[in-house]
Design an enzyme around this catalytic site. Sequence first.
Site, mmCIF file in Angstrom:
data_model
loop_
_atom_site.group_PDB
_atom_site.id
_atom_site.type_symbol
_atom_site.label_atom_id
_atom_site.label_comp_id
_atom_site.label_asym_id
_atom_site.label_seq_id
_atom_site.Cartn_x
_atom_site.Cartn_y
_atom_site.Cartn_z
ATOM 1 N N GLY A 189 -0.726 -9.516 -0.480
ATOM 2 C CA GLY A 189 0.722 -9.516 -0.660
ATOM 3 C C GLY A 189 1.513 -9.423 0.622
ATOM 4 C CE LYS B 231 -5.495 -4.799 -5.470
ATOM 5 N NZ LYS B 231 -4.399 -4.035 -4.824
ATOM 6 N N GLY C 36 -3.350 -3.653 0.055
ATOM 7 C CA GLY C 36 -2.534 -2.693 0.780
ATOM 8 C C GLY C 36 -2.700 -2.764 2.286
ATOM 9 C CG ASP D 36 -3.843 -3.387 -9.044
ATOM 10 O OD1 ASP D 36 -4.531 -3.543 -8.020
ATOM 11 O OD2 ASP D 36 -2.931 -2.540 -9.134
ATOM 12 C CE LYS E 236 -2.431 0.930 -8.097
ATOM 13 N NZ LYS E 236 -3.140 -0.285 -7.625
#
Length: 299
Positions: free
Chosen positions: A77, A41, A44, A196, A255
């Site tokens: 994001g 994944k 960030g 996630d 998470k």
Amino acid sequence: MELRGEIRSPEINSMYLEKAEILVEALPYIQQFNRKVIVIKYGGSAMIDEELKQNVIEDVVLLKLVGFKPVIVHGGGKDINKWLSLKGKEPEFKNGLRVTDKETMEIAEMVLGKVNKELVTKVQSLGVKAIGVSGKDGGMIKVNKKEIEDGDLGFVGDIKHVDAKVINDMLKNDYLPIISPIGLDDDYQTYNINADEAASAIAIALGAEKLAYLSDVEGVRYDADDPDSIIGQIYTDETEKLIEEGIISGGMIPKLRNCTDAIKRGVNRVHIMDGRVPHSLLLEIFTKKGVGTLILKED
């Protein structure tokens, strides 16, 4: 007599010896996980900083070339927030999930598609074949509308099924799959999916050996305010106790529960690591000490 070759100093030999020792340390891990699926994944700051992005892609390509079967599931994001700002919209979140109205859904799908193809290009520039898809392709990810107690999230999907056939076909034909977290409901409505959750569900569907989360956290902290208190290893029977005792809090709770759920449903190991650390993926997988948190079955 003039020599055509080079004369090497002992210091150079020592430098090469150190590199050889690193390769030898990685050897048992390469043997253990050869031809095994690892789902990564990717999200960030490592998706924004160009140098970090290159590091991550190099790491994934290296995993592929030494015999792993990597699958990338990416977010986007920060890019989505940037495009929303250009449209005069403020990002809104509930329970850590993006509130996604129709316009936000259109922007998210556009941005994720752009990010997806950029990653495909970077992988292929390093000599590895890649295919970029979304969860809509081939009916890969089916969702229901996600419901929460604190209001309406809009077009946010709750995964009900992952059809791994498309991914397995790509792996079988030696492609590196790169997947954006978008799915369809039974009425073919498009939904945004938390990356996630998508990575965890895809890892379960593939029976992955490893699931690795690259994000902006160093790992699971014993003390949320102390960056030096990273827990190197956690067993699944300990995770709920850590949450109940308040050691784990905030965004780390969902998470960590995703990680635990993945392990209980067939994934052997889950890693949480800081994507801001250059080559953290290789350090976590190929060294004894690692750089993040490893979650394992209690047995």
